[in-house]
Design a protein around this motif. Sequence first.
Motif, PDB file in Angstrom:
ATOM      1  N   ALA A   1       0.831  -1.210   0.000  1.00 32.28           N
ATOM      2  CA  ALA A   1       0.000   0.000   0.000  1.00 32.28           C
ATOM      3  C   ALA A   1       0.864   1.259   0.000  1.00 32.28           C
ATOM      4  O   ALA A   1       0.598   2.217  -0.730  1.00 32.28           O
ATOM      5  CB  ALA A   1      -0.935  -0.020   1.208  1.00 32.28           C
ATOM      6  N   LYS A   2       1.903   1.270   0.840  1.00 28.80           N
ATOM      7  CA  LYS A   2       2.774   2.453   0.909  1.00 28.80           C
ATOM      8  C   LYS A   2       3.433   2.717  -0.432  1.00 28.80           C
ATOM      9  O   LYS A   2       3.443   3.858  -0.932  1.00 28.80           O
ATOM     10  CB  LYS A   2       3.823   2.258   1.994  1.00 28.80           C
ATOM     11  N   ASP A   3       4.005   1.670  -1.043  1.00 30.72           N
ATOM     12  CA  ASP A   3       4.668   1.833  -2.335  1.00 30.72           C
ATOM     13  C   ASP A   3       3.679   2.260  -3.410  1.00 30.72           C
ATOM     14  O   ASP A   3       3.998   3.072  -4.290  1.00 30.72           O
ATOM     15  CB  ASP A   3       5.340   0.523  -2.748  1.00 30.72           C
ATOM     16  N   PHE A   4       2.475   1.729  -3.333  1.00 32.49           N
ATOM     17  CA  PHE A   4       1.479   2.027  -4.353  1.00 32.49           C
ATOM     18  C   PHE A   4       1.064   3.499  -4.313  1.00 32.49           C
ATOM     19  O   PHE A   4       1.102   4.201  -5.329  1.00 32.49           O
ATOM     20  CB  PHE A   4       0.253   1.126  -4.142  1.00 32.49           C
ATOM     21  N   PHE A   5       0.694   3.998  -3.143  1.00 33.37           N
ATOM     22  CA  PHE A   5       0.194   5.364  -3.050  1.00 33.37           C
ATOM     23  C   PHE A   5       1.301   6.389  -3.294  1.00 33.37           C
ATOM     24  O   PHE A   5       1.089   7.381  -4.001  1.00 33.37           O
ATOM     25  CB  PHE A   5      -0.462   5.580  -1.689  1.00 33.37           C
ATOM     26  N   LEU A   6       2.493   6.169  -2.726  1.00 34.79           N
ATOM     27  CA  LEU A   6       3.593   7.105  -2.956  1.00 34.79           C
ATOM     28  C   LEU A   6       4.058   7.060  -4.413  1.00 34.79           C
ATOM     29  O   LEU A   6       4.362   8.090  -5.014  1.00 34.79           O
ATOM     30  CB  LEU A   6       4.757   6.786  -2.022  1.00 34.79           C
ATOM     31  N   GLY A   7       4.110   5.869  -4.976  1.00 36.27           N
ATOM     32  CA  GLY A   7       4.521   5.719  -6.370  1.00 36.27           C
ATOM     33  C   GLY A   7       3.576   6.424  -7.317  1.00 36.27           C
ATOM     34  O   GLY A   7       3.997   7.102  -8.260  1.00 36.27           O
TER      35      GLY A   7
ATOM     36  N   GLY B   1       4.795   9.545  -9.623  1.00 34.17           N
ATOM     37  CA  GLY B   1       4.738   9.274 -11.058  1.00 34.17           C
ATOM     38  C   GLY B   1       3.761  10.162 -11.791  1.00 34.17           C
ATOM     39  O   GLY B   1       4.046  10.647 -12.897  1.00 34.17           O
ATOM     40  N   ASN B   2       2.608  10.416 -11.191  1.00 28.91           N
ATOM     41  CA  ASN B   2       1.611  11.244 -11.865  1.00 28.91           C
ATOM     42  C   ASN B   2       2.000  12.717 -11.890  1.00 28.91           C
ATOM     43  O   ASN B   2       1.682  13.433 -12.846  1.00 28.91           O
ATOM     44  CB  ASN B   2       0.247  11.054 -11.200  1.00 28.91           C
ATOM     45  N   ILE B   3       2.688  13.193 -10.854  1.00 30.04           N
ATOM     46  CA  ILE B   3       3.199  14.563 -10.898  1.00 30.04           C
ATOM     47  C   ILE B   3       4.195  14.715 -12.041  1.00 30.04           C
ATOM     48  O   ILE B   3       4.149  15.693 -12.809  1.00 30.04           O
ATOM     49  CB  ILE B   3       3.866  14.941  -9.553  1.00 30.04           C
ATOM     50  N   LEU B   4       5.096  13.752 -12.196  1.00 30.20           N
ATOM     51  CA  LEU B   4       6.073  13.799 -13.287  1.00 30.20           C
ATOM     52  C   LEU B   4       5.380  13.760 -14.647  1.00 30.20           C
ATOM     53  O   LEU B   4       5.803  14.441 -15.593  1.00 30.20           O
ATOM     54  CB  LEU B   4       7.058  12.641 -13.162  1.00 30.20           C
TER      55      LEU B   4
ATOM     56  N   HIS C   1       8.576   0.599  -9.472  1.00 34.77           N
ATOM     57  CA  HIS C   1       7.726   0.099 -10.559  1.00 34.77           C
ATOM     58  C   HIS C   1       6.497   0.983 -10.725  1.00 34.77           C
ATOM     59  O   HIS C   1       6.136   1.376 -11.845  1.00 34.77           O
ATOM     60  CB  HIS C   1       7.259  -1.333 -10.274  1.00 34.77           C
ATOM     61  N   VAL C   2       5.840   1.308  -9.615  1.00 35.03           N
ATOM     62  CA  VAL C   2       4.607   2.091  -9.676  1.00 35.03           C
ATOM     63  C   VAL C   2       4.883   3.509 -10.156  1.00 35.03           C
ATOM     64  O   VAL C   2       4.200   4.032 -11.051  1.00 35.03           O
ATOM     65  CB  VAL C   2       3.909   2.109  -8.299  1.00 35.03           C
ATOM     66  N   ALA C   3       5.898   4.162  -9.563  1.00 37.89           N
ATOM     67  CA  ALA C   3       6.227   5.538  -9.967  1.00 37.89           C
ATOM     68  C   ALA C   3       6.626   5.588 -11.426  1.00 37.89           C
ATOM     69  O   ALA C   3       6.177   6.457 -12.191  1.00 37.89           O
ATOM     70  CB  ALA C   3       7.347   6.084  -9.083  1.00 37.89           C
ATOM     71  N   GLY C   4       7.488   4.648 -11.837  1.00 39.49           N
ATOM     72  CA  GLY C   4       7.928   4.617 -13.227  1.00 39.49           C
ATOM     73  C   GLY C   4       6.780   4.347 -14.178  1.00 39.49           C
ATOM     74  O   GLY C   4       6.668   4.973 -15.239  1.00 39.49           O
ATOM     75  N   PHE C   5       5.901   3.446 -13.779  1.00 41.07           N
ATOM     76  CA  PHE C   5       4.798   3.101 -14.670  1.00 41.07           C
ATOM     77  C   PHE C   5       3.782   4.234 -14.749  1.00 41.07           C
ATOM     78  O   PHE C   5       3.249   4.533 -15.826  1.00 41.07           O
ATOM     79  CB  PHE C   5       4.133   1.813 -14.196  1.00 41.07           C
ATOM     80  N   ALA C   6       3.491   4.885 -13.607  1.00 42.45           N
ATOM     81  CA  ALA C   6       2.544   6.003 -13.619  1.00 42.45           C
ATOM     82  C   ALA C   6       3.058   7.153 -14.485  1.00 42.45           C
ATOM     83  O   ALA C   6       2.286   7.826 -15.169  1.00 42.45           O
ATOM     84  CB  ALA C   6       2.286   6.483 -12.190  1.00 42.45           C
ATOM     85  N   TRP C   7       4.356   7.388 -14.428  1.00 44.39           N
ATOM     86  CA  TRP C   7       4.945   8.461 -15.237  1.00 44.39           C
ATOM     87  C   TRP C   7       5.050   8.066 -16.700  1.00 44.39           C
ATOM     88  O   TRP C   7       4.700   8.816 -17.605  1.00 44.39           O
ATOM     89  CB  TRP C   7       6.329   8.820 -14.678  1.00 44.39           C
ATOM     90  N   LEU C   8       5.491   6.835 -16.939  1.00 46.11           N
ATOM     91  CA  LEU C   8       5.928   6.480 -18.278  1.00 46.11           C
ATOM     92  C   LEU C   8       4.965   5.597 -19.059  1.00 46.11           C
ATOM     93  O   LEU C   8       5.245   5.245 -20.203  1.00 46.11           O
ATOM     94  CB  LEU C   8       7.304   5.803 -18.193  1.00 46.11           C
TER      95      LEU C   8
ATOM     96  N   MET D   1      -4.603  12.348 -14.875  1.00 47.27           N
ATOM     97  CA  MET D   1      -3.636  11.630 -14.047  1.00 47.27           C
ATOM     98  C   MET D   1      -4.148  11.395 -12.627  1.00 47.27           C
ATOM     99  O   MET D   1      -4.039  10.294 -12.095  1.00 47.27           O
ATOM    100  CB  MET D   1      -2.314  12.409 -13.993  1.00 47.27           C
ATOM    101  N   PHE D   2      -4.719  12.422 -12.002  1.00 49.42           N
ATOM    102  CA  PHE D   2      -5.045  12.278 -10.592  1.00 49.42           C
ATOM    103  C   PHE D   2      -6.454  11.768 -10.329  1.00 49.42           C
ATOM    104  O   PHE D   2      -6.718  11.222  -9.259  1.00 49.42           O
ATOM    105  CB  PHE D   2      -4.783  13.596  -9.855  1.00 49.42           C
TER     106      PHE D   2
END
Length: 503
Positions: free
Chosen positions: A69-75, A79-82, A243-250, A281-282
């Motif tokens: 959960a922590k990785d998912f929400f922070l990621g 990622g979406n801000i980027l 993974h989550v941050a990269g995927f949300a951004w890219l 995004m959000f």
Amino acid sequence: MQTNQPLAPQGAGSTLIDRLDALYEYDREPVSEKKLHGWKTFIAMFAGEHVAGTEFVLGPLMVMHGVSAKDFFLGLLVGNILAVLSWAFITAPIAVKTRLTIYWQLKKIVGPYLTITYSVFYAFILCLLSGAMVTVAVTSISIPFGIPNPNYVAGDVLPTIPWVLIAVVVGTVIAALAVLGFEKIATFSKICAPWMILVFFAAALAVLGKLGATNFSDFWDVASNKIFTGVPIGDNSKYTFWHVAGFAWLCNAPQHLGMSDVTIFRYAKSWKQGFASAVGMFIGHFGAWIASGILCAAFLADGFVNPQPGNIALYGAGIAGAVCVVIAGWTTANPGLYRAGLAIQVATPNWKRWKVTFAAGVFMIITACIPAINANLDRIVAYNALFFVPLGAFVLVDVWLFPKLGLISSFTEKSRKLFSWPAAVAWFGSFFICFVIYGKDHLPWMERMIGDYLPRWVDVIQMDLTYLIAPEYILASLMYLGFSYIQQKQKKNVQLIQEGGLL
């Protein structure tokens, strides 16, 4: 400005073919000032495209890959801000400066040969992604008819004939709307987006109680222990924050870093409308991924299997959920197929846009009938980004950086060349390097082929596909800049440009 195409046809004939031929999307020239759109159009388009069918696939994928959960929400937050910043500060400014589609912008920069190569491959991937959204829609429509949805995990390679027939009908409707052009797609999104958002979140709230969340204070405990548990399901790999941050951004890298969405933002009145992407995004890639993840977890916890979009939406919101999945698939597939039609037209300049869009629609329907595509959508999206983002880097460097460094923008067009070797070397060279770095650890055939020949410093680099997109973008930019400097300083090219009166 001299253009490559006459002005839009004046008046339409009485036949359907005449009316279709009269549809004009400024395919090969800058968009007219009177055709520009304001904020509402782009807010609706981003809401419609990104609070849509893909979210019913990607949210559950995060659950299946055991992200915490922590990785998912922070990621998702990072990622979406980027992603929003990429659209706002990279894509939109280029779009309002040139007012050209990405295909005709690239033609000026890399030449017709590489542009055709790009367009054909990009149309192919857009048809794959649009086909995946047709699949999303059909997984819902098939339910009231009692037609089973294909289950790739269980070994289904092809769907049943009745399922295929529904896919043909849905795909035809999507192709017809894409043919009508930008304004009709935008209108469709304005109508559908608000309702879809409500259904997404209502469905998630409805099933939270089944997971044990009776009030707001229970949510984090339920999210951590029953939804985003940190434990992969089945044979899926483990996803982390990166993974989550990269995927949300890219996951949309071809659209923002790769500049594909200059085709959309060329209709914007101001580059600041690039911030309209925040709505998609959000509400979409943040809220809707969470909502669909909740639906998937509740669906599995209730003992069901095969969490297809239609199944989990019907489970969470009944008929409204099932209808939402259908519309969500359409609002994602429509702009994708629209882009594909414009891409193919570059390679078929004598064809009308509506004809090539329908041709792309046929291929889209075929791909919709391949269950493996949706099951591997995260990998397809990552390969899509890795292959196409270098072209966006070339546009950024050529339009903004070259004039500041004393180099000539659109050198290939101005020197009357058909092929840009700096772009070719930078594109395929950067992709090959990054593909090898990924493949040496994840593709057994590549490991067997080159494992013993790699230098030690390369062998120790271990990166997932999504992590490589940003380094590739930088590498492609530097390679293109360096090789372009060499090309433009060659004596024969200096003479050629001087003769053309450009120096």
